[in-house]
Design a protein around this motif. Structure first.
Motif, mmCIF file in Angstrom:
data_model
loop_
_atom_site.group_PDB
_atom_site.id
_atom_site.type_symbol
_atom_site.label_atom_id
_atom_site.label_comp_id
_atom_site.label_asym_id
_atom_site.label_seq_id
_atom_site.Cartn_x
_atom_site.Cartn_y
_atom_site.Cartn_z
ATOM 1 N N SER A 25 0.933 -1.319 0.194
ATOM 2 C CA SER A 25 0.143 0.044 0.122
ATOM 3 C C SER A 25 0.951 1.153 0.037
ATOM 4 O O SER A 25 0.387 2.224 -0.588
ATOM 5 C CB SER A 25 -1.106 0.005 1.207
ATOM 6 N N VAL A 26 1.960 1.268 0.708
ATOM 7 C CA VAL A 26 2.815 2.362 0.604
ATOM 8 C C VAL A 26 3.568 2.450 -0.586
ATOM 9 O O VAL A 26 4.028 3.465 -1.115
ATOM 10 C CB VAL A 26 4.106 2.267 1.855
ATOM 11 N N PHE A 27 4.155 1.563 -1.101
ATOM 12 C CA PHE A 27 4.619 1.253 -2.389
ATOM 13 C C PHE A 27 3.789 1.837 -3.633
ATOM 14 O O PHE A 27 4.447 2.652 -4.210
ATOM 15 C CB PHE A 27 4.923 -0.165 -2.490
ATOM 16 N N PHE A 28 2.745 1.386 -3.492
ATOM 17 C CA PHE A 28 1.736 2.162 -4.914
ATOM 18 C C PHE A 28 1.620 3.625 -4.413
ATOM 19 O O PHE A 28 1.661 4.166 -5.312
ATOM 20 C CB PHE A 28 0.545 1.354 -4.877
ATOM 21 N N ALA A 29 1.426 3.920 -3.098
ATOM 22 C CA ALA A 29 1.410 5.455 -2.895
ATOM 23 C C ALA A 29 2.427 6.248 -3.266
ATOM 24 O O ALA A 29 2.374 7.277 -3.817
ATOM 25 C CB ALA A 29 1.120 5.549 -1.199
ATOM 26 N N VAL A 30 3.688 5.688 -3.147
ATOM 27 C CA VAL A 30 4.809 6.366 -3.506
ATOM 28 C C VAL A 30 4.968 6.641 -4.876
ATOM 29 O O VAL A 30 5.187 7.637 -5.651
ATOM 30 C CB VAL A 30 6.241 5.786 -2.898
ATOM 31 N N ILE A 31 4.675 5.244 -5.576
ATOM 32 C CA ILE A 31 4.696 5.351 -7.169
ATOM 33 C C ILE A 31 3.668 6.526 -7.589
ATOM 34 O O ILE A 31 3.991 7.172 -8.539
ATOM 35 C CB ILE A 31 4.415 3.860 -7.771
ATOM 36 N N LEU A 32 2.517 6.186 -7.365
ATOM 37 C CA LEU A 32 1.483 7.258 -7.894
ATOM 38 C C LEU A 32 1.761 8.509 -7.444
ATOM 39 O O LEU A 32 1.747 9.433 -8.485
ATOM 40 C CB LEU A 32 0.127 6.988 -7.271
ATOM 41 N N SER A 33 2.254 9.030 -6.417
ATOM 42 C CA SER A 33 2.456 10.386 -6.057
ATOM 43 C C SER A 33 3.573 10.983 -6.850
ATOM 44 O O SER A 33 3.640 12.023 -7.423
ATOM 45 C CB SER A 33 2.544 10.516 -4.534
ATOM 46 N N LEU A 34 4.639 10.060 -7.232
ATOM 47 C CA LEU A 34 5.717 10.476 -7.875
ATOM 48 C C LEU A 34 5.452 10.761 -9.395
ATOM 49 O O LEU A 34 5.958 11.697 -9.994
ATOM 50 C CB LEU A 34 7.037 9.556 -7.682
ATOM 51 N N ILE A 35 4.773 9.814 -9.922
ATOM 52 C CA ILE A 35 4.287 9.952 -11.361
ATOM 53 C C ILE A 35 3.292 11.092 -11.505
ATOM 54 O O ILE A 35 3.784 11.853 -12.497
ATOM 55 C CB ILE A 35 3.675 8.700 -11.756
ATOM 56 N N MET A 36 2.558 11.345 -10.489
ATOM 57 C CA MET A 36 1.599 12.607 -10.778
ATOM 58 C C MET A 36 2.361 13.872 -10.641
ATOM 59 O O MET A 36 2.265 14.618 -11.470
ATOM 60 C CB MET A 36 0.648 12.634 -9.667
ATOM 61 N N ARG A 37 3.222 13.978 -9.756
ATOM 62 C CA ARG A 37 4.166 15.120 -9.487
ATOM 63 C C ARG A 37 5.141 15.336 -10.610
ATOM 64 O O ARG A 37 5.470 16.421 -11.151
ATOM 65 C CB ARG A 37 4.629 15.082 -8.034
ATOM 66 N N SER A 38 5.691 14.252 -11.106
ATOM 67 C CA SER A 38 6.680 14.410 -12.306
ATOM 68 C C SER A 38 5.925 14.710 -13.477
ATOM 69 O O SER A 38 6.628 15.615 -14.321
ATOM 70 C CB SER A 38 7.322 12.916 -12.558
ATOM 71 N N MET A 39 4.728 14.338 -13.673
ATOM 72 C CA MET A 39 4.028 14.751 -15.003
ATOM 73 C C MET A 39 3.563 16.168 -14.690
ATOM 74 O O MET A 39 3.737 16.948 -15.810
ATOM 75 C CB MET A 39 2.826 14.024 -15.183
ATOM 76 N N GLN A 40 3.353 16.903 -13.750
ATOM 77 C CA GLN A 40 2.917 18.275 -13.431
ATOM 78 C C GLN A 40 4.453 19.245 -13.736
ATOM 79 O O GLN A 40 4.323 20.055 -14.296
ATOM 80 C CB GLN A 40 2.507 18.507 -11.997
ATOM 81 N N LYS A 41 5.148 18.621 -13.001
ATOM 82 C CA LYS A 41 6.513 19.508 -13.161
ATOM 83 C C LYS A 41 7.275 19.300 -14.250
ATOM 84 O O LYS A 41 7.568 20.479 -15.001
ATOM 85 C CB LYS A 41 7.530 19.055 -11.985
#
Length: 406
Positions: A25-41
């Motif tokens: 659950s933590v693993f997917f949380a990190v993956i999702l938040s990083l991909i989302m922020r990476s896309m924005q930035k």
């Protein structure tokens, strides 16, 4: 403390399935938040870089009132020795001279007002890769007497490479500028407005055509480090007097800054919603893990283990699970983000048309830098640590007699 750490670590692997589900659950949380922020930035960086390279530069130097009037009367004298002196500043990577104005272009019965860009072909190509956009004919040379026109404009005028167009406008000091100019090449832009109205002349040729000898309308400057933009502006302001205006890209493109601020605010809200979902996922997993161990907690307390020590062990277990999930998520996301950075996702259909209307290529770019990692990882760890308070409170209220009855 070493004993608590050993006990917590061994407890984790007594039930591998439970531990792996919690860490996942933590693993997917990190993956999702990083991909989302990476896309924005990535998209913000892409918008700024495209605007800077195609239009403004990180910093632009022009005559005092040129940005408001866009007239050749506010053009500035172009001295090559100045460029050589400015290049001694280590943060300046490229200096792009341009003579930009508007003229009427005609062929047969069709006429249109177009933007005429007088460029140094070599420098312009190094920055904007203009030669790669040639779809027919040849790119300009320093002594070229021909013109490059955009593909959409060529279709509107019904002309091709080898044909000639009439360029008619007003030169420096009101001099009439008119000539029949052969089409040397046709360039294709992704941006519709640009594809219907842009033309290019070699800088020397445009200066002669508009009788603006040795003059330019702007010097666009690209920097090695955009974070050092203020110190570079100070350097330039100390070099030029008050008859010149020195503006950075944010001042030149306030609408771009505003659109990024609005989009970033909505992105942070979306990220907040994602964190709420992530928090419920992690909290639910820890609740499930705690509920499964009620009898185990009851037995441990019954045989003499202090509730405080048991709480410390459960906190350490949550910390270990969080670190396993965060470390795995961060490591796995590195190749994923690197791939996405090098292979932006292409867009099609109405979404692509909407992005083209903003003046950018229809792609979803991604960014990759350490600061983004730290922010997302610390946020997810904080959520995990707050969730760890639940089993602590549960153990505090636990009655061994009730727990042993199940």
């Amino acid at each position: 403390m070493i004993t608590y750490i050993k006990l917590a670590w061994r407890n984790l692997w007594r039930n591998k399935k439970r531990t792996l589900i919690s860490a996942a659950s933590v693993f997917f949380a990190v993956i999702l938040s990083l991909i989302m922020r990476s896309m924005q930035k990535g998209y913000y960086d892409y918008m700024i870089d495209s605007s800077v390279r195609l239009y403004t530069g990180h910093i632009q130097i022009h005559g005092k009132d040129f940005w408001e009037k866009r007239s050749l009367e506010e053009s500035i004298y172009f001295d090559e020795t100045v460029i050589q002196k400015l290049k001694k500043n280590k943060n300046i990577s490229q200096i792009i001279p341009r003579l930009e104005t508007f003229s009427l272009i005609s062929s047969g019965k069709v006429s249109k007002v177009v933007q005429v860009n007088g460029i140094n072909p070599q420098i312009e190509n190094d920055v904007t890769k203009l030669s790669e956009k040639i779809v027919e004919g040849n790119y300009l040379k320093e002594n070229s007497s021909g013109i490059l026109i955009a593909e959409g404009l060529a279709k509107l005028l019904g002309v091709n490479v080898g044909d000639s167009v009439i360029l008619y406008g007003q030169g420096y000091h009101g001099v009439t500028a008119a000539a029949v100019i052969p089409i040397e090449g046709i360039v294709k832009f992704a941006i519709p407005d640009q594809n219907k109205s842009f033309t290019y002349l070699a800088l020397n040729n445009s200066q002669q055509f508009f009788s603006a000898y040795d003059r330019i309308t702007s010097l666009s400057i690209l920097l090695n480090d955009a974070d050092e933009i203020e110190s570079t502006k100070t350097f330039l302001k100390n070099y030029f007097d008050n008859s010149y205006e020195i503006m950075d890209w944010a001042e030149l493109s306030p609408e771009l800054v505003q659109s990024i601020q609005v989009d970033n605010a909505s992105g942070i809200i979306m990220l907040g919603i994602l964190y709420v979902v992530i928090a419920f996922g992690i909290f639910g997993t820890i609740m499930m893990m705690t509920a499964e161990r009620v009898k185990e907690f009851g037995i441990l307390i019954s045989i003499g283990m202090k509730k405080g020590k048991l709480a410390i062990v459960t906190i350490l277990e949550t910390i270990f699970i969080s670190f396993i999930g965060v470390a795995a998520g961060a490591l796995i996301s590195i190749p994923i983000l690197l791939y996405l950075v090098n292979h932006p996702i292409p867009l099609t259909g109405e979404t692509a048309d909407a992005i083209l209307a903003w003046g950018f290529d229809p792609i979803i770019p991604f960014a990759f830098y350490p600061g983004m990692y730290f922010a997302q990882i610390w946020t997810v760890l904080a959520i995990a640590f707050v969730s760890a308070l639940y089993p602590v409170n549960f153990i505090r209220k636990l009655k061994p007699s009730v727990a042993l009855r199940g």
